[in-house]
Design an enzyme around this catalytic site. Structure first.
Site, PDB file in Angstrom:
ATOM      1  N   SER A  16       0.549  -1.315   0.245  1.00  0.00           N
ATOM      2  CA  SER A  16      -0.035  -0.152  -0.073  1.00  0.00           C
ATOM      3  C   SER A  16       0.861   1.652   0.313  1.00  0.00           C
ATOM      4  O   SER A  16       0.497   2.735  -0.832  1.00  0.00           O
ATOM      5  CB  SER A  16      -0.831  -0.051   1.244  1.00  0.00           C
ATOM      6  OG  SER A  16      -1.597  -1.636   1.105  1.00  0.00           O
ATOM      7  N   LYS A  66     -10.070  -5.774  11.367  1.00  0.00           N
ATOM      8  CA  LYS A  66     -10.464  -5.094  10.617  1.00  0.00           C
ATOM      9  C   LYS A  66     -12.073  -4.986  11.157  1.00  0.00           C
ATOM     10  O   LYS A  66     -13.162  -4.417  10.554  1.00  0.00           O
ATOM     11  CB  LYS A  66     -11.091  -5.524   9.022  1.00  0.00           C
ATOM     12  CG  LYS A  66      -9.712  -5.350   8.069  1.00  0.00           C
ATOM     13  CD  LYS A  66     -10.253  -6.136   6.959  1.00  0.00           C
ATOM     14  CE  LYS A  66      -9.382  -5.222   6.421  1.00  0.00           C
ATOM     15  NZ  LYS A  66      -8.977  -5.879   4.477  1.00  0.00           N
ATOM     16  N   ILE A 209      -7.138 -13.597  -2.515  1.00  0.00           N
ATOM     17  CA  ILE A 209      -6.698 -12.567  -1.836  1.00  0.00           C
ATOM     18  C   ILE A 209      -4.605 -11.621  -1.714  1.00  0.00           C
ATOM     19  O   ILE A 209      -4.949 -11.465  -1.582  1.00  0.00           O
ATOM     20  CB  ILE A 209      -7.642 -11.959  -0.415  1.00  0.00           C
ATOM     21  CG1 ILE A 209      -7.926 -10.803  -0.236  1.00  0.00           C
ATOM     22  CG2 ILE A 209      -6.878 -12.898   0.717  1.00  0.00           C
ATOM     23  CD1 ILE A 209      -9.067 -10.551   0.322  1.00  0.00           C
TER      24      ILE A 209
END
Ligand code: ATR
Length: 265
Positions: A16, A66, A209
């Site tokens: 990221s 999360k 994923i």
């Protein structure tokens, strides 16, 4: 200078920051996006520090926070509430707001392939935070049936009461794979090694994923032209976060994917 983080228990290798740096450069923005590794037992104290830190406009949240992050922030949007998980948090006038862009990233990823998506039977392996966002996206895409498999089967029993959802025992996975239109792995690297089969599955589209390595053991069960790589979901979920924090909609181009490929194992 505005600052954002990605927080998780294993984010040192996250791609990221590379994505954000690429967009900072492309848009001539002076911003900062850093990975911040947090041990699960330090989560409470570390999250308090981040929420008080000057200059932080938001942060992305990844494994295993999360779901737990929802309790630490002021509000969540409608999608996160339905999914039960948040992957990005922003500072708003009214406090810290949690949103979920994983489901958007996943939808864009499965629709960006060369092949047309057949929306009959989808298989989802795993039932954690990411899986819940993916199931939400598959329901929005109007798949007729979603078969869910999970190592801990008790966690998925309750889904049998929901229309179109079929919790299924892992022992049937191999038989179900060739008949599905789309198969999605949401579990970590190598957890599905035992799934490797002798003959390639030719018709089913497969998404993993896990994005590094790009060619995972799971994907190797499927024909190359039917593989959709996890990196596309990572990029597509990041774009709305960048736009919200830094005010510019970033361009998703081949240069970005080439850069990311060169950093994968
Ligand atoms: P995320 O938020 O990224 O989805 P998570 O909530 O920790 O991460 O969920 C991980 C998923 O991978 C879970 O479905 C987990 O199965 P359990 O519910 O049985 O824990 C699954 N998983 C993790 N390690 C696994 C392994 N070695 N084999 C099979 N499944 C695994």
């Amino acid at each position: 200078m505005k600052k954002a983080y990605v927080i998780g228990s294993n984010v040192k290798k996250s791609l990221s920051p590379l994505i954000f740096e690429y967009w900072f450069k492309q848009n001539k923005i002076e911003g900062q996006y850093l990975s911040r590794e947090i041990e699960p037992d330090k989560f409470d104290e570390e999250i308090k520090k981040i929420l008080k830190e000057d200059g932080v406009c938001g942060f992305n949240v990844t494994i295993p926070f999360k779901e737990i992050i929802v309790k630490k922030i002021d509000r969540v949007d409608e999608h996160s509430k339905k999914i039960g998980a948040v992957n990005f948090v922003s500072k708003a006038d009214s406090g810290w707001l949690g949103k979920n862009t994983d489901w958007i990233g996943f939808s864009k990823a499965i629709n960006s392939g060369k092949k047309k998506l057949i929306k009959k039977v989808a298989i989802v392996i795993g039932y954690g935070g990411a899986s819940k966002a993916i199931i939400y996206a598959l329901r929005k895409e109007n798949f007729e049936e979603i078969k869910i498999f999970n190592r801990t089967e008790e966690k998925i029993y309750h889904l049998k009461n929901e229309k179109g959802m079929s919790p299924t025992s892992l022992e049937h996975l191999k038989d179900c794979l060739p008949e599905a239109d789309l198969v999605v792995n949401t579990t970590p690297v190598n957890s599905l090694k035992s799934l490797l089969i002798q003959k390639k599955i030719n018709k089913t589209l497969a998404f993993d994923i896990v994005y590094s390595p790009q060619e995972t053991d799971f994907l190797s069960n499927f024909a190359r032209e039917n593989r959709i790589y996890g990196i596309s979901m990572l990029v597509y979920q990041a774009a709305p976060c960048f736009e919200e924090w830094f005010g510019v909609r970033p361009t998703i181009d081949q240069g970005l994917f080439n850069l990311l490929s060169s950093h994968m194992n």
